[in-house]
Design an enzyme around this catalytic site. Structure first.
Site, PDB file in Angstrom:
ATOM      1  N   ASP A 174       4.424  15.301 -17.688  1.00  0.00           N
ATOM      2  CA  ASP A 174       5.292  16.217 -17.255  1.00  0.00           C
ATOM      3  C   ASP A 174       5.338  17.436 -18.438  1.00  0.00           C
ATOM      4  OD1 ASP A 174       6.900  17.534 -15.476  1.00  0.00           O
ATOM      5  OD2 ASP A 174       8.883  16.568 -16.059  1.00  0.00           O
ATOM      6  N   LYS A 220       2.843  29.222  -7.240  1.00  0.00           N
ATOM      7  CA  LYS A 220       2.429  27.718  -7.665  1.00  0.00           C
ATOM      8  C   LYS A 220       1.509  27.612  -8.727  1.00  0.00           C
ATOM      9  CE  LYS A 220       1.881  27.053  -3.270  1.00  0.00           C
ATOM     10  NZ  LYS A 220       1.673  26.433  -1.963  1.00  0.00           N
TER      11      LYS A 220
END
Ligand SMILES: CCCCCCCCCCCCCCCC(=O)SCCNC(=O)CCNC(=O)[C@H](O)C(C)(C)COP(=O)(O)OP(=O)(O)OC[C@H]1O[C@@H](n2cnc3c(N)ncnc32)[C@H](O)[C@@H]1OP(=O)(O)O
Length: 254
Positions: A174, A220
């Site tokens: 992440d 995105k």
């Protein structure tokens, strides 16, 4: 209050305290136009807004093992600062600095950090015992749209005996994909993270976490990530991540 927060955000954006993409930096921060690349601009802005007392956690410390140091030297030797005005082709790696307080030292950040939390610390950078948990450094290479992270997993990250916890691996994925997406697409948040664990990572070992941008579609950004042994022969983990661009005010909504 809303107006104050708005003012802080405009200072905050110009401060570079969070990574922002090219467009926003150019339109919002004319004084930064001299810089040659978005990542270099962010690095320079980040370095300058943090006080000299702030520790840059991505620099070597005594806990770094031989492999971590070897790779750090390898990527550092391929990185460099372009002279002012010189066109940068993005053919070099840029080391990304890393601080444990992203808000406090930004313009207006003292105020913002009180709204959010004065005691807040970046999750991966809040262990005082060096080498005990997440030791890592990221390098970015614009021409290849790649981020590479050298990660040494400390003893506090144990999951299965002698091996790294899957949540700690997810954290690093992440972190690497999130930093990469931020460099490409301004402030982002993780919307989706899909992970396949292929082989366990021994505690204390050094691995590479590599992120590649797959595509951008409006707000995105899609990235893939691989965690491998440092010689690339063993695949530990692979992941696909989706980040969505946000306004900083998104963070205040709760
Ligand atoms: C120099 C650099 C050093 C940097 C130094 C700074 C500090 C060092 C940083 C370290 C890096 C750490 C990086 C940690 C990053 C987190 O860990 S973030 C924390 C975990 N994530 C969260 O808490 C996010 C929670 N979710 C949300 O807030 C919102 O749902 C989101 C993700 C922001 C999206 O909300 P929204 O903006 O309203 O988006 P929305 O309009 O609904 O959707 C936009 C598009 O995304 C799609 N979408 C949204 N969610 C999803 C989903 N879950 N799945 C699939 N598609 C989705 C929608 O379908 C839509 O698609 P289109 O219709 O446009 O095709």
């Amino acid at each position: 209050m809303a107006r104050n927060v708005g003012r802080i955000f405009s200072g905050f954006r110009c401060s570079g305290s969070l990574p922002f993409g090219k467009t926003q930096l150019k339109t919002r921060c004319p004084r930064l136009l001299l810089r040659t690349t978005p990542e270099r601009t962010v690095v320079q802005a980040l370095s300058s807004i943090f006080s000299h007392k702030s520790r840059d956690f991505s620099l070597p410390n005594s806990s770094w093992g031989e492999e971590m140091m070897r790779l750090y030297n390898h990527y550092s030797s391929q990185s460099g600062e372009a002279a002012e005005g010189q066109e940068d082709q993005g053919e070099q790696w840029t080391r990304l600095p890393s601080y444990n307080r992203s808000l406090k030292y930004a313009t207006g950040g003292v105020y913002l950090s009180k709204i959010i939390q004065s005691k807040a610390r970046l999750f991966t950078r809040n262990i005082r015992d060096t080498g005990a948990a997440f030791e890592y450094v990221l390098f970015f290479r614009r021409d290849k749209q790649r981020c590479v992270c050298i990660f040494q997993a400390g003893h506090l990250l144990e999951g299965p005996p002698g091996h790294v916890h899957g949540g700690a691996i997810a954290t690093m994925i992440d972190t690497v994909t999130g930093t990469h997406a931020s460099l490409l697409s301004a402030p982002v948040m993780t919307a989706n993270l899909n992970i396949n664990y292929r082989s366990p990572i021994p505690l204390g070992s050094t691995v590479l976490v590599e992120s590649t941008m797959d595509k951008e579609e409006g707000k995105k950004t899609f990235l893939s990530c691989r965690v491998t042994s440092t010689d690339g022969s063993k695949l530990h983990t692979e992941a696909a991540a989706l980040f969505v661009s946000i306004n900083v005010s998104h963070l205040l909504r709760g």
